[in-house]
Design a protein around this motif. Sequence first.
Motif, PDB file in Angstrom:
ATOM      1  N   LYS A  26       0.767  -1.319  -0.166  1.00 38.18           N
ATOM      2  CA  LYS A  26       0.036   0.042   0.161  1.00 38.18           C
ATOM      3  C   LYS A  26       0.976   1.379   0.138  1.00 38.18           C
ATOM      4  O   LYS A  26       0.661   2.479  -0.662  1.00 38.18           O
ATOM      5  CB  LYS A  26      -0.987   0.021   1.293  1.00 38.18           C
ATOM      6  N   PHE A  27       1.787   1.203   0.919  1.00 32.17           N
ATOM      7  CA  PHE A  27       2.938   2.165   1.281  1.00 32.17           C
ATOM      8  C   PHE A  27       3.515   2.794  -0.269  1.00 32.17           C
ATOM      9  O   PHE A  27       3.365   3.861  -0.767  1.00 32.17           O
ATOM     10  CB  PHE A  27       3.697   1.824   2.061  1.00 32.17           C
ATOM     11  N   LEU A  28       3.877   1.732  -1.059  1.00 24.95           N
ATOM     12  CA  LEU A  28       4.593   2.039  -2.160  1.00 24.95           C
ATOM     13  C   LEU A  28       3.833   2.326  -3.271  1.00 24.95           C
ATOM     14  O   LEU A  28       3.923   3.203  -4.039  1.00 24.95           O
ATOM     15  CB  LEU A  28       5.344   0.896  -2.807  1.00 24.95           C
ATOM     16  N   GLY A  29       2.496   1.699  -3.382  1.00 24.86           N
ATOM     17  CA  GLY A  29       1.576   1.702  -4.598  1.00 24.86           C
ATOM     18  C   GLY A  29       1.121   3.196  -4.557  1.00 24.86           C
ATOM     19  O   GLY A  29       0.843   3.777  -5.256  1.00 24.86           O
ATOM     20  N   PHE A  30       0.969   3.732  -3.168  1.00 32.62           N
ATOM     21  CA  PHE A  30       0.125   4.895  -3.198  1.00 32.62           C
ATOM     22  C   PHE A  30       1.172   5.905  -3.436  1.00 32.62           C
ATOM     23  O   PHE A  30       0.756   6.956  -4.241  1.00 32.62           O
ATOM     24  CB  PHE A  30      -0.238   5.174  -1.668  1.00 32.62           C
ATOM     25  N   TRP A  31       2.385   5.702  -3.148  1.00 31.63           N
ATOM     26  CA  TRP A  31       3.396   6.701  -3.666  1.00 31.63           C
ATOM     27  C   TRP A  31       3.533   6.994  -4.996  1.00 31.63           C
ATOM     28  O   TRP A  31       3.710   7.819  -5.879  1.00 31.63           O
ATOM     29  CB  TRP A  31       4.763   6.571  -2.894  1.00 31.63           C
TER      30      TRP A  31
ATOM     31  N   MET B  74       6.541  14.449   4.573  1.00 28.95           N
ATOM     32  CA  MET B  74       6.172  12.979   3.905  1.00 28.95           C
ATOM     33  C   MET B  74       7.289  11.906   4.128  1.00 28.95           C
ATOM     34  O   MET B  74       7.270  10.998   3.482  1.00 28.95           O
ATOM     35  CB  MET B  74       5.803  13.092   2.438  1.00 28.95           C
ATOM     36  N   HIS B  75       8.164  12.367   4.776  1.00 27.43           N
ATOM     37  CA  HIS B  75       9.451  11.364   5.173  1.00 27.43           C
ATOM     38  C   HIS B  75      10.314  10.784   3.910  1.00 27.43           C
ATOM     39  O   HIS B  75      10.639   9.814   4.290  1.00 27.43           O
ATOM     40  CB  HIS B  75       8.734  10.191   6.136  1.00 27.43           C
ATOM     41  N   MET B  76      10.323  11.617   3.131  1.00 22.58           N
ATOM     42  CA  MET B  76      11.090  11.031   1.771  1.00 22.58           C
ATOM     43  C   MET B  76      12.635  10.998   2.079  1.00 22.58           C
ATOM     44  O   MET B  76      13.213  10.284   1.600  1.00 22.58           O
ATOM     45  CB  MET B  76      10.826  11.996   0.573  1.00 22.58           C
ATOM     46  N   ASP B  82      13.766   4.856  -1.884  1.00 25.28           N
ATOM     47  CA  ASP B  82      14.471   4.957  -2.932  1.00 25.28           C
ATOM     48  C   ASP B  82      13.366   4.959  -4.258  1.00 25.28           C
ATOM     49  O   ASP B  82      13.621   5.835  -5.054  1.00 25.28           O
ATOM     50  CB  ASP B  82      15.567   3.990  -3.153  1.00 25.28           C
ATOM     51  N   MET B  83      12.806   4.057  -4.215  1.00 24.83           N
ATOM     52  CA  MET B  83      11.654   3.508  -5.261  1.00 24.83           C
ATOM     53  C   MET B  83      10.679   4.933  -5.370  1.00 24.83           C
ATOM     54  O   MET B  83      10.564   5.580  -6.269  1.00 24.83           O
ATOM     55  CB  MET B  83      10.892   2.618  -5.223  1.00 24.83           C
ATOM     56  N   MET B  87      10.074   7.546  -8.522  1.00 22.01           N
ATOM     57  CA  MET B  87       8.937   7.663  -9.259  1.00 22.01           C
ATOM     58  C   MET B  87       8.413   9.246  -8.968  1.00 22.01           C
ATOM     59  O   MET B  87       7.787   9.767 -10.111  1.00 22.01           O
ATOM     60  CB  MET B  87       7.696   6.834  -8.760  1.00 22.01           C
ATOM     61  N   MET B  88       8.630   9.789  -7.904  1.00 24.09           N
ATOM     62  CA  MET B  88       8.320  11.185  -7.834  1.00 24.09           C
ATOM     63  C   MET B  88       8.990  12.169  -8.731  1.00 24.09           C
ATOM     64  O   MET B  88       8.669  12.776  -9.163  1.00 24.09           O
ATOM     65  CB  MET B  88       8.408  11.672  -6.368  1.00 24.09           C
ATOM     66  N   TYR B  89      10.546  11.697  -8.805  1.00 27.90           N
ATOM     67  CA  TYR B  89      11.408  12.406  -9.702  1.00 27.90           C
ATOM     68  C   TYR B  89      10.792  12.350 -11.091  1.00 27.90           C
ATOM     69  O   TYR B  89      10.980  13.160 -12.070  1.00 27.90           O
ATOM     70  CB  TYR B  89      12.782  12.368  -9.383  1.00 27.90           C
TER      71      TYR B  89
END
Lengths: 207, 108, 622
Positions: A26-31, B74-76, B82-83, B87-89
């Motif tokens: 969920k954490f990764l998918g939502f990001w 958001m604790h990035m 890393d992933m 994806m955000m970048y």
Amino acid sequence: MSHEDVLNPKHMPHDPEKATLEGKNKFLGFWFFLGGETVLFASLFGTYLALNGSTQGENTPEHLFGLELVFIMTMLLLTSSLTSVYAMYHMKNHNFGKMQTWLAITVFLGLAFLGCEIYEFYHYIHEYGFTFRSSAFGSAFYTLVGFHGGHVLFGLSWITALLLRNRKRGLNLYNAPKYYIASLYWHFIDVVWVFIFTVVYLMGKVG
Amino acid sequence: MADQTQSKPMHKVEYEKQQHKEEMKHQVLTFALMILFTLIAFGMVVMEVNSYFIIPTLIILAIVQVAFQLYYFMHMKNKGHDMVALMMYGGAAVALLTIITFTSIIWW
Amino acid sequence: MSTATAQKRGLGAAIWDYLTTVDHKKIAHLYLVAGGLFFLIGGLEAMLIRIQLMKPDNNFISAGLYNEMITMHGTTMIFLAAMPLIFALMNAVVPLQIGARDVAFPFLNSLGFWLFLFGGLMLNVSWFTGGAPDAGWTNYAPLSTSSPGHGVDYYVMGLQISGAGTLIGGINFLVTIVNMRAPGMTYMRMPLFTWSTFVTSTLILFAFPALTVGLFLMMFDRMFGSAFFDVGLGGNVIIWEHLFWIFGHPEVYILILPLFGAFSDIFSNFSKKRLFGYSAMVFATVLIGFLGFMVWAHHMFTVGMGPIANSIFAVATMAIAVPTGIKIFNWLFTMWGGQIKMTAAMLWSIAFIPSFTIGGMTGVMLAAAAADYQYHDTYFVVGHFHYVIVGGVVFGLFAALHYWWPKMFGKVLNEKLGKLAFWPFFIGFHLTFFIQHFLGLMGMPRRYWVFLEGQGLDAGNLISTIGAFLMAIGTVIFLINVVYTSVKEKKVSGDPWNGRTLEWSIPSPPPHYNFVQTPLVRGLDPLWVEKMDGKEGMTPAEPLGDIHMPNASILPFTISLGLFIAGFGFIYQVDDTVWLIAVFAGMGITLGSMLIRSLKDDLGHHIHKEELEEDIKKGVGR
């Protein structure tokens, strides 16, 4: 991990939101979803920037926008971001009651923001006759700001549903990821707003 | 299915709480800075600062504020992101291209 | 609670099982059937187009219907045939290739399928309600905003709904590949099909939101009176073109990259060699994905963006030929010196190389912005993109279906019929589209209903139509093969091709938990590594234990159904506000279903060790 361990863990792990595989997913998918949302809002911002000169008559950004209300809205949303950080802080310390309280405050701040936005739109429509259909600028403005407002509304409903659903039980490994990603969503809404008040309102005022 | 339910020694719990507290302090500091940036941005517009500099400055302030939001709220900045950062970048890059397009090659 | 033990209990139970399934292998079946049906519909539309263009001044179908045909042919083939067939392959194969028991979001996986299906149905309902969309698959404004009737509205709502499904599917595969790889399955040990699925899903994640916004703007303009594309009120039609192609060009790579991955696995398997230049192949895949985002405006060279923009996009476009070339050479070198087995899958794959290369070369021709002014909107372009999409994507789908059919259904597709289907399709394909390049160079514009006599276009168009019939014959033979195989062919073992990757280490079709014990991966081509060590199968990475599986749910179906109903409401509320009831009812169903999902705990279920031991005894496990 048995269902019992998920719903009533004897000891809370350090990161309850990522203690199960479902939580990690969920954490990764939502990001990743937020990565996609970035492009969605960029497309809306792009459209707005392409059309913000397409005004009709007097209703230009400079003429319409009042900074007082926008400033209040910005403060409301920024503060709600902090309160949701507090909620996650208490989640990490496994203090469910305080987490619920801080999220409830977040919801109230969000509601206040939404109220201001509705007032703002009402004001433009009735005082200035500036609507969704009056010019390409009008369409672009209401679409961009309205999409953000829609996100706020969805976020509020989501967090409220979580608060109500879990009020009678504590934090567990099943609902912790849900709380966590809801708070991520709320922060993202604030991220978008930062660009909206900068690009739409402040830059609109500068001309 | 590791044993996440193992009981933790008391001092470790205390240590984690202490860490969370430290982090929370940073968050509040971040918040103060974000408020400050917002005030500067609004202030510049209200005081009608020379418009040659104002737009780039406003945009930089917004980007810095968003970076704070992402990395602290958001604790990035924490590990295991890393992933997420990739994806955000990625999203940000496509977003940037889109914005450049719509401000340059759209006929006007 | 446990649907794990759902046995065959008649048709009703089977239908209910598929309506509620969250098993990626069954979702693959659903995608395959639905995508296959839409492929046939799209093919039928193509045949009608070719019959109309068989001879000059033909009047086989009317001009308006012709416009609807070309629009629906393109839209159907891209969104409703190619995409779901690719998702069928991904669902069937990717979790098995990485040693996972499931995907990351089984519920969302199912939701993605139902959204796609209802979106596709929505588009095709338009045939029966007064006319299909008729503004071309690119749906350019102002042609689309001024198109009378509701055809374009169906395009907008149908693609919006199915697009949401695709986005969900993309995120699902990204997280599956990042989080659920078996122990030892590092990124640089993943099979190329998994790698290309990863890159493709990234493209989906970043490309589809632009389409979403474009469709929203189109929807607002057509249904709610906004002015995005209304020049009279200051709108700008170029916004649609940019949004469409910011999505649309990555979409082309979304279609081809997974098949590049499939070809890589097939070449390596049937050459009995590891893939030549594995890391270069991975690098090229990522690079194509990256560059794929910087070239969209080459569809817009004639719009008038100016020489600087045109030059930048021309150079970026040509640059993509480099990683693609790397791939072509690596496939050739994989075969070089290998023990090549000429199966039907291999036949399609080998035919792909020259066919796709021709499409790539005309692509570089089109990338030259100055020359593009001549080619633009002629049959040269039609020839080009059918060479890459049919020669690449469709050949790839046939190859991949032949290759993975035994994994999905436990039977190898009949090889003789497979080859018999290949030849008419292959010859027909080149007949149909090769000549179109020359028709284009002679000045025949695309999308025209008729062409005139005595302009040297007659023979070429006739040849093209004959080719189309040959392709149809090939497709029909393939369908016959599917039926023949399911009736006549015998079940095969889990590893009929002497495979190299993890999916061949388990039975065909796999048990619904895929792996009794998660395998330990010790290198690239993990099964081959074990075979070379003289072992029977994979070494398990964990002791036999309970397996956690997700529960089935009808909610994905109801969520999608709600949007389907609301879609009609949005389309027809323009005529009569009574239709707003459909909007509220549909959205109520959707949001209500989402709320149920949110409020009701769903922790899944466990398959116990004892059941697994039973399965192993019966020979299901290994």
